[in-house]
Scaffold this active site. Structure first.
Site, PDB file in Angstrom:
ATOM      1  N   ARG A 124       0.826  -1.218   0.000  1.00 58.98           N
ATOM      2  CA  ARG A 124       0.000   0.000   0.000  1.00 58.98           C
ATOM      3  C   ARG A 124       0.858   1.265   0.000  1.00 58.98           C
ATOM      4  NH1 ARG A 124      -5.494  -0.695   2.434  1.00 58.98           N
ATOM      5  NH2 ARG A 124      -6.143  -2.634   1.507  1.00 58.98           N
ATOM      6  N   ARG A 158      -3.312   6.678   1.504  1.00 59.45           N
ATOM      7  CA  ARG A 158      -3.776   7.879   2.215  1.00 59.45           C
ATOM      8  C   ARG A 158      -2.757   8.533   3.142  1.00 59.45           C
ATOM      9  NH1 ARG A 158      -9.183   4.991   4.129  1.00 59.45           N
ATOM     10  NH2 ARG A 158      -7.686   3.301   3.941  1.00 59.45           N
ATOM     11  N   ARG A 203      -6.936  11.766  -4.918  1.00 60.92           N
ATOM     12  CA  ARG A 203      -8.115  10.994  -4.512  1.00 60.92           C
ATOM     13  C   ARG A 203      -9.339  11.914  -4.391  1.00 60.92           C
ATOM     14  NH1 ARG A 203     -11.955   8.891  -2.506  1.00 60.92           N
ATOM     15  NH2 ARG A 203     -12.110   7.273  -0.934  1.00 60.92           N
ATOM     16  N   ASP A 207      -7.109  -2.385  -7.060  1.00 57.94           N
ATOM     17  CA  ASP A 207      -7.604  -3.055  -5.864  1.00 57.94           C
ATOM     18  C   ASP A 207      -7.854  -4.512  -6.185  1.00 57.94           C
ATOM     19  OD1 ASP A 207      -8.476  -2.165  -3.026  1.00 57.94           O
ATOM     20  OD2 ASP A 207      -9.924  -3.676  -3.640  1.00 57.94           O
ATOM     21  N   TYR A 248     -15.066 -11.615   0.426  1.00 58.20           N
ATOM     22  CA  TYR A 248     -15.777 -10.344   0.225  1.00 58.20           C
ATOM     23  C   TYR A 248     -17.082 -10.547  -0.527  1.00 58.20           C
ATOM     24  CZ  TYR A 248     -11.761  -7.783   2.006  1.00 58.20           C
ATOM     25  OH  TYR A 248     -10.775  -7.290   2.821  1.00 58.20           O
TER      26      TYR A 248
HETATM   27  O1  CP3 Z   1      -0.054  -1.476  -2.546  1.00 57.56           O
HETATM   28  C1  CP3 Z   1      -0.390  -0.526  -3.291  1.00 57.56           C
HETATM   29  O2  CP3 Z   1       0.064   0.628  -3.187  1.00 57.56           O
HETATM   30  C2  CP3 Z   1      -1.334  -0.830  -4.448  1.00 57.56           C
HETATM   31  C3  CP3 Z   1      -2.679  -0.621  -4.211  1.00 57.56           C
HETATM   32  C4  CP3 Z   1      -3.554  -1.579  -3.410  1.00 57.56           C
HETATM   33  C5  CP3 Z   1      -4.769  -1.127  -2.860  1.00 57.56           C
HETATM   34  N1  CP3 Z   1      -5.440  -2.194  -2.386  1.00 57.56           N
HETATM   35  C6  CP3 Z   1      -5.195   0.269  -2.864  1.00 57.56           C
HETATM   36  C7  CP3 Z   1      -6.250   0.681  -1.924  1.00 57.56           C
HETATM   37  C8  CP3 Z   1      -3.476  -2.949  -3.173  1.00 57.56           C
HETATM   38  C9  CP3 Z   1      -2.357  -3.924  -3.499  1.00 57.56           C
HETATM   39  C10 CP3 Z   1      -4.696  -3.335  -2.534  1.00 57.56           C
HETATM   40  C11 CP3 Z   1      -5.032  -4.721  -2.183  1.00 57.56           C
HETATM   41  C12 CP3 Z   1      -6.199  -4.985  -1.330  1.00 57.56           C
HETATM   42  N2  CP3 Z   1      -7.428  -4.380  -1.341  1.00 57.56           N
HETATM   43  C13 CP3 Z   1      -6.246  -6.029  -0.381  1.00 57.56           C
HETATM   44  C14 CP3 Z   1      -5.139  -7.025  -0.129  1.00 57.56           C
HETATM   45  C15 CP3 Z   1      -4.051  -6.465   0.690  1.00 57.56           C
HETATM   46  C16 CP3 Z   1      -4.403  -6.299   2.144  1.00 57.56           C
HETATM   47  O3  CP3 Z   1      -4.441  -5.128   2.572  1.00 57.56           O
HETATM   48  O4  CP3 Z   1      -4.589  -7.303   2.808  1.00 57.56           O
HETATM   49  C17 CP3 Z   1      -7.521  -5.996   0.225  1.00 57.56           C
HETATM   50  C18 CP3 Z   1      -8.012  -6.922   1.322  1.00 57.56           C
HETATM   51  C19 CP3 Z   1      -8.273  -4.968  -0.407  1.00 57.56           C
HETATM   52  C20 CP3 Z   1      -9.700  -4.596  -0.177  1.00 57.56           C
HETATM   53  C21 CP3 Z   1      -9.786  -3.210   0.261  1.00 57.56           C
HETATM   54  N3  CP3 Z   1      -9.664  -2.127  -0.587  1.00 57.56           N
HETATM   55  C22 CP3 Z   1      -9.876  -2.702   1.590  1.00 57.56           C
HETATM   56  C23 CP3 Z   1     -10.022  -3.559   2.824  1.00 57.56           C
HETATM   57  C24 CP3 Z   1      -9.779  -1.299   1.506  1.00 57.56           C
HETATM   58  C25 CP3 Z   1      -9.693  -0.305   2.637  1.00 57.56           C
HETATM   59  C26 CP3 Z   1     -10.940   0.385   2.949  1.00 57.56           C
HETATM   60  C27 CP3 Z   1     -10.661   1.494   3.927  1.00 57.56           C
HETATM   61  O5  CP3 Z   1     -11.436   2.458   3.864  1.00 57.56           O
HETATM   62  O6  CP3 Z   1      -9.689   1.445   4.689  1.00 57.56           O
HETATM   63  C28 CP3 Z   1      -9.668  -0.966   0.143  1.00 57.56           C
HETATM   64  C29 CP3 Z   1      -9.554   0.391  -0.437  1.00 57.56           C
HETATM   65  C30 CP3 Z   1      -8.184   0.772  -0.839  1.00 57.56           C
HETATM   66  N4  CP3 Z   1      -7.428   0.045  -1.707  1.00 57.56           N
HETATM   67  C31 CP3 Z   1      -7.470   1.957  -0.460  1.00 57.56           C
HETATM   68  C32 CP3 Z   1      -6.262   1.906  -1.163  1.00 57.56           C
HETATM   69  C33 CP3 Z   1      -5.173   2.941  -1.166  1.00 57.56           C
HETATM   70  C34 CP3 Z   1      -7.972   3.072   0.429  1.00 57.56           C
HETATM   71  C35 CP3 Z   1      -9.140   3.724  -0.233  1.00 57.56           C
HETATM   72  C36 CP3 Z   1      -9.162   5.226  -0.223  1.00 57.56           C
HETATM   73  O7  CP3 Z   1      -8.264   5.883  -0.801  1.00 57.56           O
HETATM   74  O8  CP3 Z   1     -10.131   5.745   0.324  1.00 57.56           O
END
Ligand code: CP3
Length: 354
Positions: free
Chosen positions: A27, A31, A40, A77, A154
């Site tokens: 990640r 944020r 964003r 994602d 999910y």
């Molecule tokens: O690593 C990176 O920089 C690449 C981007 C990346 C994102 N998600 C961006 C993201 C990657 C590799 C993921 C994978 C992902 N997404 C996983 C597997 C990795 C892990 O964390 O275990 C999972 C379970 C998800 C599902 C998901 N997407 C969740 C649980 C969330 C968070 C929701 C929250 O509000 O905290 C997301 C959204 C997400 N994906 C964000 C980012 C930067 C945050 C969203 C935002 O900007 O508001």
């Protein structure tokens, strides 16, 4: 396409000699970076950010401008596949991902097909193609997907879950239905990752975030077996270079021996696993990625440096280690602490490669 200027990450995954231990951060675009929050906000919602190649490319490159990272990961994602299957992904502030439609019956599973990689997920491929052009060979670009089990969690739960009640009821009551869902997901993930390779992804990562909630035996049958199926279906050579695959099961530390047998080049470790013992256990079979507790980044730079030294010393001499956190970086981390981490890995690791 331009020559790769820094291939430390790819070399470490293949256990070839390196001058320093490579480092990237799960990640790393997110944020905790003010420049990410700005883009964003402009994009409106998270999925618009993912599905607009110019914006996805921009946020992929942001952490590389700030930190001396050895790899980039395409901004996207894991939930793009269920979204492309028609489940209607959206994000509810403070609650994380949600699906409009969830999967609970045999009819629901039967209605799912493998998405078309260019028609339904072409925005991911466009983002990869554009990012490869813009990154100009500075570091490799990683493509990724969720594991079938993690995606199914999910899709069946409808979002994040504490107890996994619905999917575990499905697994125990109707294992054949569980298997048919995982099977269509494994086919989709294989096609998705092969399309990412064709678009220019130079390494791949499978995120099995929820494999660790299973018992050992169920992990083998409902998560690991499908990841093995995916890996055996990948085009692992592209333009004369191997495309290494890293498998990360959060909470999977006790199963490393069997994970090392599925054809992955590397295993990701979370911070609850001892990396010295892990190296002994997997031997020469795979490289290791990890595994600093993401919360160490809340501490002061000096303390971060101490922790980096401990992990480097635990892995020991030689190639095969990609430094990373044991899970994604938290949104409230101070970016200067990431600078301290990356600098410490490069500075302190030289002696393990001489
Ligand atoms: O690593 C990176 O920089 C690449 C981007 C990346 C994102 N998600 C961006 C993201 C990657 C590799 C993921 C994978 C992902 N997404 C996983 C597997 C990795 C892990 O964390 O275990 C999972 C379970 C998800 C599902 C998901 N997407 C969740 C649980 C969330 C968070 C929701 C929250 O509000 O905290 C997301 C959204 C997400 N994906 C964000 C980012 C930067 C945050 C969203 C935002 O900007 O508001």
């Amino acid at each position: 396409m331009s020559e790769l200027k820094n291939d430390r990450y790819l070399r470490a995954l293949l256990k070839q000699p390196v001058d320093k231990t490579p480092v990237w951060i799960m990640r790393q675009a997110g944020r905790y970076l003010p420049e990410y929050r700005e883009v964003r906000a402009k994009a409106g919602d998270f999925m618009s950010l993912c599905s607009t190649p110019e914006l996805a490319c921009e946020v992929t490159l942001q952490p590389l401008r700030r930190f001396d990272l050895d790899a980039s990961i395409i901004f996207s994602d894991i939930l793009t596949i269920p979204d492309a299957m028609g489940l209607g992904l959206h994000f509810v502030s403070g609650e994380g991902p949600k699906f409009k439609k969830t999967i609970s019956s045999a009819a629901d599973v039967a209605s799912l097909g493998v998405p078309d990689m260019e028609d339904d997920l072409g925005y991911v491929m466009d983002a990869i193609r554009l990012t490869r052009r813009e990154i100009d060979g500075k570091v490799p670009l990683i493509g990724f997907s969720g594991s079938p089990w993690t995606l199914a969690c999910y899709m069946v739960e409808g979002g994040s879950s504490r107890d996994f009640a619905k999917i575990k009821a499905m697994l125990f009551d109707t294992p054949e239905l569980m298997h048919s869902l995982l099977s269509v997901l494994a086919k989709s993930v294989t096609a998705y990752l092969n399309a990412q390779i064709a678009a220019g992804a130079q390494a791949l990562m499978l995120f099995d975030t929820w494999g660790g909630v299973l018992s050992g035996e169920n992990y083998q049958h409902f998560s690991l077996a499908y990841m093995q199926q995916i890996i055996s279906g990948l085009n692992k050579e592209h333009q004369g270079r191997r495309v290494p695959v890293t498998v990360f099961t959060k909470g999977g530390g006790q199963w490393l021996e069997s994970m090392a047998e599925i054809g992955a080049d590397a295993l990701g470790l979370d911070w609850t696993t001892d990396i010295a013992a892990a190296r002994q256990r997997v031997g020469d079979k795979v490289a290791l990625q990890g595994n600093m507790d993401p919360c160490v980044l809340y501490a002061q730079p000096q303390r971060i440096e101490t922790e980096v030294k401990t992990i480097l010393e635990a892995y020991g001499r030689g190639s095969g280690h990609v430094f990373n956190l044991g899970h994604g970086i938290h949104p409230t981390i101070n970016p200067d602490h990431v600078t301290a981490l990356v600098e410490a890995v490069h500075k302190e690791s030289v002696k393990y490669h001489q």
